[in-house]
Design a protein around this motif. Structure first.
Motif, PDB file in Angstrom:
ATOM      1  N   GLU A  48       0.847  -1.184   0.000  1.00 20.94           N
ATOM      2  CA  GLU A  48       0.000   0.000   0.000  1.00 20.94           C
ATOM      3  C   GLU A  48       0.885   1.237   0.000  1.00 20.94           C
ATOM      4  O   GLU A  48       1.443   1.621   1.021  1.00 20.94           O
ATOM      5  N   ASP A  49       1.047   1.846  -1.162  1.00 16.83           N
ATOM      6  CA  ASP A  49       1.924   3.004  -1.325  1.00 16.83           C
ATOM      7  C   ASP A  49       1.141   4.272  -0.990  1.00 16.83           C
ATOM      8  O   ASP A  49       0.216   4.643  -1.718  1.00 16.83           O
ATOM      9  N   PRO A  50       1.485   4.974   0.108  1.00 18.02           N
ATOM     10  CA  PRO A  50       0.737   6.178   0.490  1.00 18.02           C
ATOM     11  C   PRO A  50       0.810   7.286  -0.552  1.00 18.02           C
ATOM     12  O   PRO A  50      -0.071   8.139  -0.606  1.00 18.02           O
ATOM     13  N   ILE A  51       1.851   7.281  -1.387  1.00 17.06           N
ATOM     14  CA  ILE A  51       1.963   8.297  -2.430  1.00 17.06           C
ATOM     15  C   ILE A  51       0.798   8.175  -3.405  1.00 17.06           C
ATOM     16  O   ILE A  51       0.256   9.184  -3.880  1.00 17.06           O
ATOM     17  N   GLU A  52       0.401   6.942  -3.711  1.00 13.76           N
ATOM     18  CA  GLU A  52      -0.681   6.745  -4.668  1.00 13.76           C
ATOM     19  C   GLU A  52      -2.015   7.242  -4.119  1.00 13.76           C
ATOM     20  O   GLU A  52      -2.942   7.513  -4.882  1.00 13.76           O
ATOM     21  N   LEU A  53      -2.117   7.379  -2.799  1.00 16.67           N
ATOM     22  CA  LEU A  53      -3.361   7.863  -2.200  1.00 16.67           C
ATOM     23  C   LEU A  53      -3.539   9.373  -2.394  1.00 16.67           C
ATOM     24  O   LEU A  53      -4.656   9.868  -2.377  1.00 16.67           O
ATOM     25  N   VAL A  54      -2.445  10.089  -2.562  1.00 16.57           N
ATOM     26  CA  VAL A  54      -2.550  11.543  -2.736  1.00 16.57           C
ATOM     27  C   VAL A  54      -2.376  11.958  -4.191  1.00 16.57           C
ATOM     28  O   VAL A  54      -2.640  13.103  -4.545  1.00 16.57           O
ATOM     29  N   ARG A  55      -1.929  11.031  -5.039  1.00 17.81           N
ATOM     30  CA  ARG A  55      -1.660  11.384  -6.435  1.00 17.81           C
ATOM     31  C   ARG A  55      -2.913  11.933  -7.121  1.00 17.81           C
ATOM     32  O   ARG A  55      -2.863  12.946  -7.830  1.00 17.81           O
ATOM     33  N   GLY A  56      -4.035  11.252  -6.938  1.00 17.57           N
ATOM     34  CA  GLY A  56      -5.270  11.706  -7.575  1.00 17.57           C
ATOM     35  C   GLY A  56      -5.673  13.097  -7.128  1.00 17.57           C
ATOM     36  O   GLY A  56      -6.125  13.918  -7.941  1.00 17.57           O
ATOM     37  N   LEU A  57      -5.509  13.383  -5.828  1.00 18.21           N
ATOM     38  CA  LEU A  57      -5.866  14.705  -5.315  1.00 18.21           C
ATOM     39  C   LEU A  57      -4.946  15.789  -5.867  1.00 18.21           C
ATOM     40  O   LEU A  57      -5.381  16.917  -6.118  1.00 18.21           O
ATOM     41  N   VAL A  58      -3.676  15.452  -6.062  1.00 15.72           N
ATOM     42  CA  VAL A  58      -2.739  16.412  -6.649  1.00 15.72           C
ATOM     43  C   VAL A  58      -3.142  16.722  -8.092  1.00 15.72           C
ATOM     44  O   VAL A  58      -3.168  17.891  -8.515  1.00 15.72           O
ATOM     45  N   LEU A  59      -3.459  15.692  -8.851  1.00 17.69           N
ATOM     46  CA  LEU A  59      -3.880  15.890 -10.235  1.00 17.69           C
ATOM     47  C   LEU A  59      -5.163  16.712 -10.303  1.00 17.69           C
ATOM     48  O   LEU A  59      -5.317  17.580 -11.164  1.00 17.69           O
ATOM     49  N   LEU A  60      -6.070  16.433  -9.385  1.00 23.18           N
ATOM     50  CA  LEU A  60      -7.336  17.168  -9.354  1.00 23.18           C
ATOM     51  C   LEU A  60      -7.091  18.643  -9.055  1.00 23.18           C
ATOM     52  O   LEU A  60      -7.628  19.528  -9.726  1.00 23.18           O
ATOM     53  N   ALA A  61      -6.257  18.902  -8.052  1.00 28.93           N
ATOM     54  CA  ALA A  61      -5.974  20.282  -7.653  1.00 28.93           C
ATOM     55  C   ALA A  61      -5.208  21.041  -8.726  1.00 28.93           C
ATOM     56  O   ALA A  61      -5.316  22.274  -8.822  1.00 28.93           O
ATOM     57  N   SER A  62      -4.442  20.319  -9.548  1.00 28.70           N
ATOM     58  CA  SER A  62      -3.630  20.980 -10.581  1.00 28.70           C
ATOM     59  C   SER A  62      -4.360  21.075 -11.916  1.00 28.70           C
ATOM     60  O   SER A  62      -3.758  21.423 -12.932  1.00 28.70           O
ATOM     61  N   GLY A  63      -5.653  20.757 -11.928  1.00 27.17           N
ATOM     62  CA  GLY A  63      -6.447  20.940 -13.137  1.00 27.17           C
ATOM     63  C   GLY A  63      -6.320  19.845 -14.164  1.00 27.17           C
ATOM     64  O   GLY A  63      -6.461  20.093 -15.361  1.00 27.17           O
ATOM     65  N   ARG A  64      -6.076  18.605 -13.709  1.00 27.00           N
ATOM     66  CA  ARG A  64      -5.970  17.485 -14.631  1.00 27.00           C
ATOM     67  C   ARG A  64      -6.913  16.347 -14.221  1.00 27.00           C
ATOM     68  O   ARG A  64      -6.484  15.223 -13.958  1.00 27.00           O
TER      69      ARG A  64
END
Length: 250
Positions: A48-64
């Motif tokens: 369970e990679d914690p980075i993958e849990l925030v990746r989607g939120l980063v993409l969402l916040a950056s307009g992707r």
């Protein structure tokens, strides 16, 4: 290393520093690529990679938003808390793309894994879109009605700068709060036990109780909840001074 990086990214997102969050994510990805290309390194990434849990939120916040579903695919196959986080991010992305049916469907999947365990934190995403999608889900689907009402009550009310400890159903004990204060330092259970002068088993029992009272299932979520409830000392607090003794070793 992974948990610390994920927390740093999440803190930057919470502070609105999207560009810095993107830089941290890119730096992590570059480092991982370099390590995978080094034959001398025995790379053993956790399931369970914690980075993958925030990746989607980063993409969402950056307009992707169009990239979020693919990015969240790893998270939704993991633990209930991870899956709920991934599905909520997917629902928000589909909502941003004006895909109402897909947004409602993704939110339904999030509720399916979160409701049985009462997981609230995955739905605490800044902005009012989570509440709007939950209401739409309630209208067209209706599953988990009581849990949806609980979520709406908690996420639609604007919290104070530091949520009151009175909102906890069961307050943390003094020792539990000391254990919580050590979590962001990345110390192991054995190291925390040594610092507090108690046994490792006692630390584990305190952590189990903390998870239950905060409604979380992992250290990462416990740190996030502790920040919301203002349970953590200043960043240098545990490094600048020895903790006060809290009793004899068990």
């Amino acid at each position: 290393m992974l948990l610390r990086a994920a927390l740093e990214i999440e803190v930057e997102l919470g502070a609105g520093n999207v560009d810095h969050a993107l830089e941290l994510l890119a730096a992590h990805d570059l480092r991982r690529t370099q390590l995978r290309g080094d034959a001398t390194v025995n790379l053993d990434w956790p399931d369970e990679d914690p980075i993958e849990l925030v990746r989607g939120l980063v993409l969402l916040a950056s307009g992707r938003p169009e990239q979020v579903r693919a990015a969240a695919a790893t998270a939704v196959e993991q633990s209930p808390s991870s899956a709920a986080t991934g599905w909520v991010a997917t629902a928000l992305a589909e909502d941003r793309l004006r895909h109402d049916v897909l947004a409602t469907e993704a939110m339904g999947y999030a509720l399916d894994v979160a409701a049985p365990q009462g997981l609230v934190l995955p739905f605490r995403v800044p902005g009012g879109h989570v509440a709007a999608i939950l209401r739409l889900h309630q209208l067209v689907d209706g599953r988990h009605g009581a849990f949806v009402q609980l979520l709406l009550q908690q996420i639609e009310v604007k919290p104070p700068a530091a949520p009151s400890l009175a909102t906890l159903l069961e307050p943390l004990t003094e020792r539990e709060r000391v254990v919580v204060a050590y979590l962001p330092t990345m110390r192991s259970n054995a190291e925390i036990a040594d610092e507090m002068g108690i046994s490792v088993n006692t630390v584990k029992q305190h952590l189990k109780s903390v998870h239950r009272k905060l409604g979380v299932t992992s250290r990462r979520e416990a740190v996030r909840a502790a920040r919301q409830f203002d349970l953590l000392p200043e960043p240098a607090g545990l490094e600048s001074a020895e903790p006060a003794p809290v009793g004899p070793r068990d």
